[in-house]
Write an enzyme that holds these catalytic residues in place. Sequence first.
Site, mmCIF file in Angstrom:
data_model
loop_
_atom_site.group_PDB
_atom_site.id
_atom_site.type_symbol
_atom_site.label_atom_id
_atom_site.label_comp_id
_atom_site.label_asym_id
_atom_site.label_seq_id
_atom_site.Cartn_x
_atom_site.Cartn_y
_atom_site.Cartn_z
ATOM 1 N N ARG A 179 14.497 2.187 -6.027
ATOM 2 C CA ARG A 179 13.088 2.286 -5.670
ATOM 3 C C ARG A 179 12.272 1.756 -6.827
ATOM 4 O O ARG A 179 12.814 1.401 -7.866
ATOM 5 C CB ARG A 179 12.714 3.716 -5.273
ATOM 6 N N GLY A 180 10.952 1.703 -6.618
ATOM 7 C CA GLY A 180 10.107 1.073 -7.631
ATOM 8 C C GLY A 180 10.005 -0.405 -7.273
ATOM 9 O O GLY A 180 11.023 -1.059 -7.038
ATOM 10 N N ASP A 193 2.524 -0.806 -6.965
ATOM 11 C CA ASP A 193 3.422 -1.391 -5.957
ATOM 12 C C ASP A 193 2.805 -2.630 -5.339
ATOM 13 O O ASP A 193 3.506 -3.467 -4.770
ATOM 14 C CB ASP A 193 3.737 -0.350 -4.884
ATOM 15 N N ASN A 244 -0.681 2.381 -5.677
ATOM 16 C CA ASN A 244 0.427 3.036 -6.390
ATOM 17 C C ASN A 244 0.762 4.340 -5.659
ATOM 18 O O ASN A 244 0.136 4.687 -4.653
ATOM 19 C CB ASN A 244 0.026 3.289 -7.851
ATOM 20 N N LYS A 245 1.726 5.044 -6.153
ATOM 21 C CA LYS A 245 2.214 6.281 -5.531
ATOM 22 C C LYS A 245 1.058 7.209 -5.173
ATOM 23 O O LYS A 245 0.106 7.359 -5.941
ATOM 24 C CB LYS A 245 3.188 6.955 -6.504
HETATM 25 O O1 MRU Z 1 8.180 5.114 -3.492
HETATM 26 P P1 MRU Z 1 8.680 4.590 -4.803
HETATM 27 O O2 MRU Z 1 9.362 5.604 -5.653
HETATM 28 O O3 MRU Z 1 9.452 3.302 -4.665
HETATM 29 O O4 MRU Z 1 7.319 4.238 -5.479
HETATM 30 C C1 MRU Z 1 7.225 3.287 -6.415
HETATM 31 C C2 MRU Z 1 6.873 3.882 -7.664
HETATM 32 O O5 MRU Z 1 7.717 4.358 -8.371
HETATM 33 C C3 MRU Z 1 5.513 3.925 -8.102
HETATM 34 O O6 MRU Z 1 4.530 3.873 -7.208
HETATM 35 C C4 MRU Z 1 5.371 3.122 -9.351
HETATM 36 O O7 MRU Z 1 4.357 3.671 -10.052
HETATM 37 C C5 MRU Z 1 5.199 1.647 -9.152
HETATM 38 S S1 MRU Z 1 6.666 0.757 -9.178
HETATM 39 C C6 MRU Z 1 6.892 0.335 -10.852
#
Ligand code: MRU
Length: 362
Positions: free
Chosen positions: A52-53, A241, A251-252
Site C-alpha cells: 500500500r502507499g 496519494d 491523502n488518507k
Molecule cells: O490506503 P493506503 O494505506 O494505501 O494509503 C496511502 C497512504 O499511506 C497515505 O495516504 C500516504 O500518506 C500517502 S502514500 C505515500
Amino acid sequence: MRLNGTPSRSLWVDQTGTVRIIDQTALPHAYRVLALTTLDDAAHAIRVMQVRGAPLIGVTAAYGMALALRDNASDTGLESAAQTLIATRPTAVNLRWAVEQILQCVRPLSPAARFDTAWNKATELAEEDVATNCAIGKHGAALIHTRHQAKQQALNILTHCNAGWLATVDWGTALAPIYAAFDAGIPLHVWVDETRPRNQGASLTSWELKQHGIPHTIIADNTGGYLMQHGQVDMVIVGSDRTTANGDVCNKIGTYLKALAAFDNNVPFYAALPCSTIDWTLTDGVKNIPIEERGADEVAHISGKTAQGNIVSVQLVPDGVQVANYAFDVTPARLVTGIITERGVSPATTAGLAALFPEHLQ
Ligand code: MRU
C-alpha cells in the site's frame, strides 16, 4: 531503511528473480515475506493492501504488468492486465502512472520482446522511486533544519497514516525528511496518528520508526488539535496519494482535519510527494479526485494481539449497523504551507508546481 540493523526495502527481486514484498497486513506483529509470481498475485496484493502507499502501489503494478506479459504478451493480454491493475485502487494516481509507463514502452513492441522490456522498466521505476524519495528527504530535512535552528530544542513533527519506506520502495515520502534529519543529528520526536480505520500509523509508521530508532509517540487520531493548541507540534508532514496541479492534496482520511487545526494554530503543514503523485489534469481536488470507499469491515472491526499472543479481530459496533468507510480526503491548497518534492519545496500553487516541473506545462 534499516530492519534489525540490515538495509531493507519494501519490495525487491531476490536471487531467483522472484518479486518479493513484505506482507503489510501482518505487521507489526509478524514479519512475513510474500512472492508475487503472477498478475493475479500483484493485483491481489494491491487490493487487500499487502502492499500500500501510492508509490509502492505504482511499482508493484509495474511488476504486475511484467508478470502478466510473461504469461500472455498479446495486445489483448496487455490491455486487460492494465485494466485489472488500474481497477484495484482508484485514488492513488501513481498506479495509473506506472501502468502507463509500462504500456508506453511495450505497446510498440512485438509480443516476444515485451516481457523483458516491461521487467527492465519496472526495475527502473523501482530504482527511480528510491532516488526520488532520497531527494525528497534531503529537501525536507533542510526545512526541519531551519525550524530546529529557530527553536534550538528537539522538534515535534506530526504525521498521519504511513508515508514511510513501507509506502514506497525505500525512504518514504513524508518520513524521508524525518529519516534524513535524524541521521544528520537533528533531535526530533514524531507524533504518530494511529490513523483509523486501518491504523497504518499505529501499526506501520510506528514499526518502521522503531526499527530506525526514532523517538515517537502514537496518539489517537483526535489528539493532534489539542497538541497544536498547546505548542507541542512544530510542523506537520504528510504524504499524498494524488495532488492536483494547483496543490490540493489528497491523502488518507483525516488529513484535512489536521490541516485545519494546523492552519488555526499557525503550525506549518507540508505534504511530501514525488511528481508521479501529481495529477496534472486536475485543478480541483475536492470535486475531481475519486475517493476510494472500502469495506465496512475495516471500521466495524479491529484486529490486534491478545495477551496470549494470538492475532484476533473483534467487532466494535452494534450488530447490523450501517458503516461508511471513505479512505481519503482532500486538503485544499490554501491550507498547505508547501509541497516537498524531489526537485525542491514548492508553494501549493499552480505557478509554484509548474516552475519546478515545467515539462508538465500545457
Ligand atoms: O490506503 P493506503 O494505506 O494505501 O494509503 C496511502 C497512504 O499511506 C497515505 O495516504 C500516504 O500518506 C500517502 S502514500 C505515500
